[in-house]
Design an enzyme around this catalytic site. Sequence first.
Site, PDB file in Angstrom:
ATOM      1  N   GLY A   9      -6.878   8.230   3.634  1.00  0.00           N
ATOM      2  CA  GLY A   9      -5.881   7.178   3.000  1.00  0.00           C
ATOM      3  C   GLY A   9      -4.462   7.751   3.339  1.00  0.00           C
ATOM      4  N   ASN A  11      -2.550   6.330   5.831  1.00  0.00           N
ATOM      5  CA  ASN A  11      -1.775   5.185   5.805  1.00  0.00           C
ATOM      6  C   ASN A  11      -1.337   4.670   4.380  1.00  0.00           C
ATOM      7  OD1 ASN A  11      -0.916   4.349   8.407  1.00  0.00           O
ATOM      8  ND2 ASN A  11      -3.014   4.135   9.048  1.00  0.00           N
ATOM      9  N   LYS A  62     -22.737 -10.139   2.454  1.00  0.00           N
ATOM     10  CA  LYS A  62     -21.346 -10.020   2.601  1.00  0.00           C
ATOM     11  C   LYS A  62     -20.584 -11.012   1.828  1.00  0.00           C
ATOM     12  CE  LYS A  62     -18.902  -8.904   6.286  1.00  0.00           C
ATOM     13  NZ  LYS A  62     -18.428  -8.444   7.640  1.00  0.00           N
ATOM     14  N   MET A  87     -13.232   0.187   7.276  1.00  0.00           N
ATOM     15  CA  MET A  87     -14.206   0.144   8.574  1.00  0.00           C
ATOM     16  C   MET A  87     -15.254  -1.057   8.198  1.00  0.00           C
ATOM     17  SD  MET A  87     -12.549   2.069  10.203  1.00  0.00           S
ATOM     18  CE  MET A  87     -13.451   2.821  11.366  1.00  0.00           C
ATOM     19  N   ILE A  90     -13.868  -8.416   8.173  1.00  0.00           N
ATOM     20  CA  ILE A  90     -13.505  -8.971   7.102  1.00  0.00           C
ATOM     21  C   ILE A  90     -14.131 -10.384   7.315  1.00  0.00           C
ATOM     22  CG2 ILE A  90     -11.733 -10.503   5.989  1.00  0.00           C
ATOM     23  CD1 ILE A  90     -11.588  -7.355   5.350  1.00  0.00           C
ATOM     24  N   ASN A 104      -3.721  -5.853   9.575  1.00  0.00           N
ATOM     25  CA  ASN A 104      -4.630  -4.599   9.981  1.00  0.00           C
ATOM     26  C   ASN A 104      -3.726  -3.714  10.804  1.00  0.00           C
ATOM     27  OD1 ASN A 104      -6.926  -2.905  10.137  1.00  0.00           O
ATOM     28  ND2 ASN A 104      -7.058  -3.813  12.260  1.00  0.00           N
ATOM     29  N   HIS A 106      -4.173  -0.903  13.850  1.00  0.00           N
ATOM     30  CA  HIS A 106      -5.222  -0.271  15.075  1.00  0.00           C
ATOM     31  C   HIS A 106      -4.734   0.737  15.990  1.00  0.00           C
ATOM     32  CE1 HIS A 106      -9.010  -0.613  17.270  1.00  0.00           C
ATOM     33  NE2 HIS A 106      -8.171  -0.449  18.380  1.00  0.00           N
TER      34      HIS A 106
END
Length: 193
Positions: A9, A11, A62, A87, A90, A104, A106
């Site tokens: 956590g 970020n 999902k 991780m 979506i 997001n 990356h």
Amino acid sequence: MAVFASGSGTNFEAIVQAGKAGELDAEIGLLICDKPDAYVIERAKQFSIPFVMLKPEQFPDKAAYEEEILIQLNQENIDLIVLAGYMRIIGQTLLQAYPNRILNIHPSLLPLYPGRQGIADAYKDGAAETGVTVHLVDQGIDTGPILAQEKITVESTDTLETLEEKIHTLEHMMYPRVIEFYIEKLKKEQVRT
């Protein structure tokens, strides 16, 4: 906004701190986490931010998992989703409910080195430079429209650990700034409509 995270956590904390410093005009209304032992939950507790821990394996598929997430997001009136070390890919349930409202970060210069090991892949490949990308989420893996990128040079003295540290430092500075930029863009679009 809601932050989705699966790990330590850092970020998430950078986003919270930017909000406290007045650099980010958004309230974090909810943390969604998929790992019961993720340290990000402790960070949410420290900052008194509501959190929900949902294990995907407790749902039949999902879609059912994301339907439960949607219920939680709707209860908190969430307008924007920010992935910060989340991780999971979506799915359509969330993509349809939040079109162009899922961001997001990356740790590479996309389209180079997508996926879970962006830093390690760049390092192993001997890349002269790498960096950080903030993008909108689509149905692919790290394939959505790019909002911002920042580069760093990979020094000959860098180890994988020092490169990871440089990337994470850049992420913590960059992500809140890009989120704020995107929120302002969304506000302007709302005014026009």
